[in-house]
Design an enzyme around this catalytic site. Structure first.
Site, PDB file in Angstrom:
ATOM      1  N   LEU A   1       0.832  -1.201   0.000  1.00  0.00           N
ATOM      2  CA  LEU A   1       0.000   0.000   0.000  1.00  0.00           C
ATOM      3  C   LEU A   1       0.865   1.248   0.000  1.00  0.00           C
ATOM      4  O   LEU A   1       1.953   1.261   0.583  1.00  0.00           O
ATOM      5  CB  LEU A   1      -0.901   0.026   1.243  1.00  0.00           C
ATOM      6  CG  LEU A   1      -1.989  -1.042   1.352  1.00  0.00           C
ATOM      7  CD1 LEU A   1      -2.622  -0.990   2.734  1.00  0.00           C
ATOM      8  CD2 LEU A   1      -3.049  -0.846   0.287  1.00  0.00           C
TER       9      LEU A   1
ATOM     10  N   LYS B   1      -4.327  -1.142  10.744  1.00  0.00           N
ATOM     11  CA  LYS B   1      -3.243  -1.758   9.968  1.00  0.00           C
ATOM     12  C   LYS B   1      -2.426  -2.630  10.916  1.00  0.00           C
ATOM     13  O   LYS B   1      -1.604  -2.137  11.686  1.00  0.00           O
ATOM     14  CB  LYS B   1      -2.359  -0.695   9.325  1.00  0.00           C
ATOM     15  CG  LYS B   1      -1.316  -1.292   8.384  1.00  0.00           C
ATOM     16  CD  LYS B   1      -0.495  -0.206   7.713  1.00  0.00           C
ATOM     17  CE  LYS B   1       0.497  -0.840   6.732  1.00  0.00           C
ATOM     18  NZ  LYS B   1       1.445  -1.761   7.393  1.00  0.00           N
TER      19      LYS B   1
ATOM     20  N   ARG C   1       3.426 -13.262   1.254  1.00  0.00           N
ATOM     21  CA  ARG C   1       3.379 -12.288   0.167  1.00  0.00           C
ATOM     22  C   ARG C   1       4.638 -12.355  -0.687  1.00  0.00           C
ATOM     23  O   ARG C   1       4.588 -12.264  -1.902  1.00  0.00           O
ATOM     24  CB  ARG C   1       3.238 -10.878   0.735  1.00  0.00           C
ATOM     25  CG  ARG C   1       3.158  -9.813  -0.369  1.00  0.00           C
ATOM     26  CD  ARG C   1       3.491  -8.427   0.174  1.00  0.00           C
ATOM     27  NE  ARG C   1       2.711  -8.170   1.354  1.00  0.00           N
ATOM     28  CZ  ARG C   1       1.949  -7.099   1.526  1.00  0.00           C
ATOM     29  NH1 ARG C   1       1.849  -6.211   0.584  1.00  0.00           N
ATOM     30  NH2 ARG C   1       1.303  -6.904   2.638  1.00  0.00           N
TER      31      ARG C   1
ATOM     32  N   GLU D   1      -3.796 -10.977   7.526  1.00  0.00           N
ATOM     33  CA  GLU D   1      -2.578 -10.768   8.307  1.00  0.00           C
ATOM     34  C   GLU D   1      -2.498 -11.791   9.427  1.00  0.00           C
ATOM     35  O   GLU D   1      -3.442 -11.955  10.206  1.00  0.00           O
ATOM     36  CB  GLU D   1      -2.592  -9.361   8.911  1.00  0.00           C
ATOM     37  CG  GLU D   1      -1.245  -8.855   9.353  1.00  0.00           C
ATOM     38  CD  GLU D   1      -0.492  -8.133   8.247  1.00  0.00           C
ATOM     39  OE1 GLU D   1       0.605  -7.628   8.531  1.00  0.00           O
ATOM     40  OE2 GLU D   1      -0.998  -8.076   7.107  1.00  0.00           O
TER      41      GLU D   1
ATOM     42  N   LYS E   1      -9.905   2.127   2.472  1.00  0.00           N
ATOM     43  CA  LYS E   1     -10.190   1.580   1.141  1.00  0.00           C
ATOM     44  C   LYS E   1     -11.518   2.128   0.624  1.00  0.00           C
ATOM     45  O   LYS E   1     -12.444   2.363   1.411  1.00  0.00           O
ATOM     46  CB  LYS E   1     -10.284   0.046   1.202  1.00  0.00           C
ATOM     47  CG  LYS E   1      -9.054  -0.649   1.749  1.00  0.00           C
ATOM     48  CD  LYS E   1      -9.336  -2.120   1.978  1.00  0.00           C
ATOM     49  CE  LYS E   1      -8.154  -2.818   2.634  1.00  0.00           C
ATOM     50  NZ  LYS E   1      -8.456  -4.212   3.000  1.00  0.00           N
TER      51      LYS E   1
ATOM     52  N   LYS F   1      -0.459   6.083   8.257  1.00  0.00           N
ATOM     53  CA  LYS F   1       0.446   5.567   9.291  1.00  0.00           C
ATOM     54  C   LYS F   1       0.436   6.447  10.540  1.00  0.00           C
ATOM     55  O   LYS F   1       0.301   7.663  10.469  1.00  0.00           O
ATOM     56  CB  LYS F   1       1.878   5.467   8.741  1.00  0.00           C
ATOM     57  CG  LYS F   1       2.027   4.564   7.519  1.00  0.00           C
ATOM     58  CD  LYS F   1       1.770   3.101   7.835  1.00  0.00           C
ATOM     59  CE  LYS F   1       2.903   2.441   8.575  1.00  0.00           C
ATOM     60  NZ  LYS F   1       4.093   2.220   7.760  1.00  0.00           N
TER      61      LYS F   1
END
Length: 668
Positions: A81, A114, A135, A172, A289, A313
């Site tokens: 991202l 996140k 990933r 995650e 999103k 963040k």
């Protein structure tokens, strides 16, 4: 019923109850019954190995160790991202999207924390988990299927109906804070090196070649998107897809929310940031999103990230800086604490120039030298600390840290008691540093609560030799106090008035004010409630002391040692002569019903309808022993809003949890 039918029934039951326990957090079976069913399954599979399938709950325990991981190709790239670090960058993100869209502007967002873990892909074919991968570089990852099967909250077979024939779920893998702390505690007990943070622990656990090791690690998982979809359709809203995935047994972060404007998104970010430390898991921001899948498809991707999502963040909690020096400070009980003097660095929203190094063992574990480049971490209100050293950057003129053998303040010999990590100065109140800290503690809010007598005033009083013991404070006059800096006649009189007011206290506050090692506010209250009088506590034996809730062998020894010291007896007598007093504590009337008699309870989180001290007093009247920490001895945790780590620990230990409404109902 045939063996095959029995086995299928057991699998369905075990999968269902695992979902209730690990995903819904609402178990329907006692642990013993679940274990009995699992043993029955294992017994049948042991006798009929040809009936073992990859989706069996037995496969969660791990299999044979691998020589290495094979690679997998992502059919749809797992992209990262783009980041935003300010409201302005978030607004620019929205503008870029709206400028690209042909039809309507974005009006609905899906927001979620996140998570600070490891991104994984789960592939379900005909509802069964057949592959899991990391990933990697976005197109090629590692096959970690055997390890992922051991994560209890990830379904091996999807629940319900309506799922596509081939469904790739992305999410995650992370390690909750409580599990991370427990894992590190076990590592330290075994003499092993602990993990630096939950993310490293999760990544290290997931990349074990031996899945049996992964099976012992407290890993969890939240889904956040989908990849491949074949042989079926999903909802056209990103948020509703979450709800759909959850109905099929996949865990969804409970903090996920739809926001109807960028203003709501900003409020969501602020709310999560404020509650960050109370969450059960580590996060480093929020993900925003576009909720409409059709708009996502219109916006598409750039080389490495989707145009329709961004990570907003939080301020960094870890940064690099240089250790310039180490200063050794002396605490109230004589404990020597090494404090790192750092090149100032902005971390966790503030500028940090000092950090704790804890003790000599921690310095040795880190292998840190003066002059080293270090990684500094700050989380919430936790004191900043050095978590690791970048040895590759060590300068040639770096110096090893030499731990003192004499008190840096009074020069007395330092000693380290066997079994303790702390080195101490044993000079007591003869040591000026300990005298200052003891007096600061005595007048603090939870002790005698003397208004206007702050740290700087106490330091001046000791430096000018105006005060040596707590009793000396009550001999001060307004005239004497005016010689201190920034202390005018009115302020001086206010301090004297506050000292006179503080003479009327309670036995728990007085006990706490004395600064007995390991006797905090809760333990002081428990001692007072058990013995009723100071005199009874002073003459209590070791055996009598350990009968008190929250008092173990170590605390009992500290209490005995404190009251055996003649100087401490003199201080108490002097304080009583100066007029310190408290109301008598009466024994509980046994004719009054006490539904919580003998119960150990803990209060945590924010209460909206009750004041914390009122709730505590009411619980004590019902016979409860209110303590400050959750342990195996805890019977009930009363959890208000943003309960945090105590709630996580209570859930881990199986402690009964009640909310504020249940607390009020109980008190009524």
């Amino acid at each position: 019923m045939s063996i095959e039918q029995t086995l299928d029934e057991l699998k369905q039951q075990l999968n269902y109850h695992a979902y209730r326990y690990y995903v819904e957090d609402s178990p329907e079976l006692p642990d013993a019954e679940y274990d009995r069913m699992m043993q029955q399954l294992l017994s049948i599979e042991s006798e009929h190995p040809e009936l073992v399938t990859v989706d069996s709950p037995s496969q969660r325990v791990g299999g044979e160790a691998l020589d290495g991981f094979t690679q997998i190709q992502h059919e749809i790239p797992m992209l990262s991202l783009d980041n935003a670090f300010s409201d302005e960058e978030l607004e620019a993100f929205e503008k870029r999207m709206n400028d690209r869209l042909i039809s309507k502007p974005v009006s609905l967002f899906c927001c979620e924390p996140k998570l600070d873990g490891l991104a994984v892909s789960l592939l379900y074919v005909d509802g069964k988990l057949v592959q899991a991968g990391t990933r990697g570089d976005g197109t090629t990852g590692e096959n970690i299927t055997e390890n992922v099967r051991t994560i209890r909250c990830i379904p091996l077979t999807l629940q319900g109906e309506g799922w596509p024939t081939r469904l790739e779920v992305r999410g995650e893998v992370f390690m909750p804070k409580a599990g991370f702390e427990a894992l590190n505690e076990r590592a330290l007990k075994r003499g092993e090196k602990p993990f630096a943070n939950p993310r490293n622990a999760a990544a290290g656990s997931l990349r074990q070649l031996d899945s049996k090791i992964t099976a012992t690690r407290p890993l969890s998982f939240y889904a956040y998107s989908v990849g491949v979809i074949e042989g079926g359709e999903l909802e056209t809203s990103h948020y509703q897809r979450f709800v759909q995935l959850k109905s099929w047994g996949l865990p969804m972060c409970e903090e996920t929310k739809q926001c109807h404007s960028l203003t709501e998104v900003k409020a969501y970010y602020k709310d999560i940031l404020e509650r960050r430390d109370a969450l059960k898991y580590e996060i480093d921001g929020v993900v925003i999103k576009v909720d409409d899948i059709a708009l996502q498809e219109q916006l598409g991707f750039v080389a490495r990230a989707p145009r329709w999502a961004i990570a907003y963040k939080f301020p960094a909690q870890e940064e690099l800086t240089v250790l310039n020096d180490v200063e050794f400070q002396v605490g109230r009980t004589g404990a020597i604490t090494p404090v790192a003097k750092l090149e100032p660095v902005f971390v966790g929203g503030v500028t940090v120039s000092n950090a704790t190094l804890h003790n000599a063992d921690e310095i040795a574990r880190l292998g840190v030298h003066i002059g080293d480049t270090v990684i500094i971490r700050r989380a919430g209100d936790v004191i900043p600390q050095i978590v690791s050293v970048v040895e590759a950057r060590r300068p040639t003129d770096s110096k090893a840290i030499v731990y003192p053998i004499h008190c840096p303040v009074c020069g007395s010999n330092l000693e380290r008691v066997e079994g303790e990590a702390v080195t101490r100065c044993g000079a007591g109140l003869v040591c000026q540093a300990q005298r200052k800290e003891a007096l600061k503690h005595f007048v603090s809010r939870k002790a005698l609560d003397v208004d206007g007598l702050g740290d700087k005033v106490v330091e001046q009083l000791v430096d000018k030799e105006m005060v040596e013991t707590p009793a000396d404070l009550f001999k001060l006059s307004a005239g004497l106090l005016t010689v201190l800096e920034r202390m005018g006649p009115k302020s001086a009189q206010n301090v004297v008035d506050a000292l006179n007011k503080a003479k009327a206290t309670t036995l728990p506050r007085f006990l706490y004010s004395l600064g007995i090692r390991e006797v905090g506010e809760a333990t002081a209250a428990n001692l007072a409630a058990h013995f009723y009088t100071l005199e009874a506590i002073q003459v209590a034996t070791f055996e009598q002391l350990i009968e008190v809730s929250d008092v173990g062998d170590i605390v009992a020894k500290h209490v005995l040692n404190f009251f055996a010291e003649p100087h401490n007896k003199t201080v108490i007598e002097d304080l009583q002569e100066m007029g310190i007093h408290w109301p008598e504590i009466k024994a509980l009337d046994e004719s009054v019903p006490q539904p919580l008699a003998g119960k150990v309870v803990v209060l945590t989180g924010t209460l909206h309808k009750l004041k914390r001290n009122e709730a505590k007093a009411a619980l004590q009247e019902l016979g409860a022993k209110v303590t400050g920490s959750v342990s195996k001895k805890t019977d009930i945790l009363f959890a208000g809003e943003a309960a945090g780590s105590k709630l996580a620990k209570a859930e881990e230990l199986g402690v009964e949890v009640m909310n504020e409404e249940q607390l009020i109902e109980l008190l009524n």
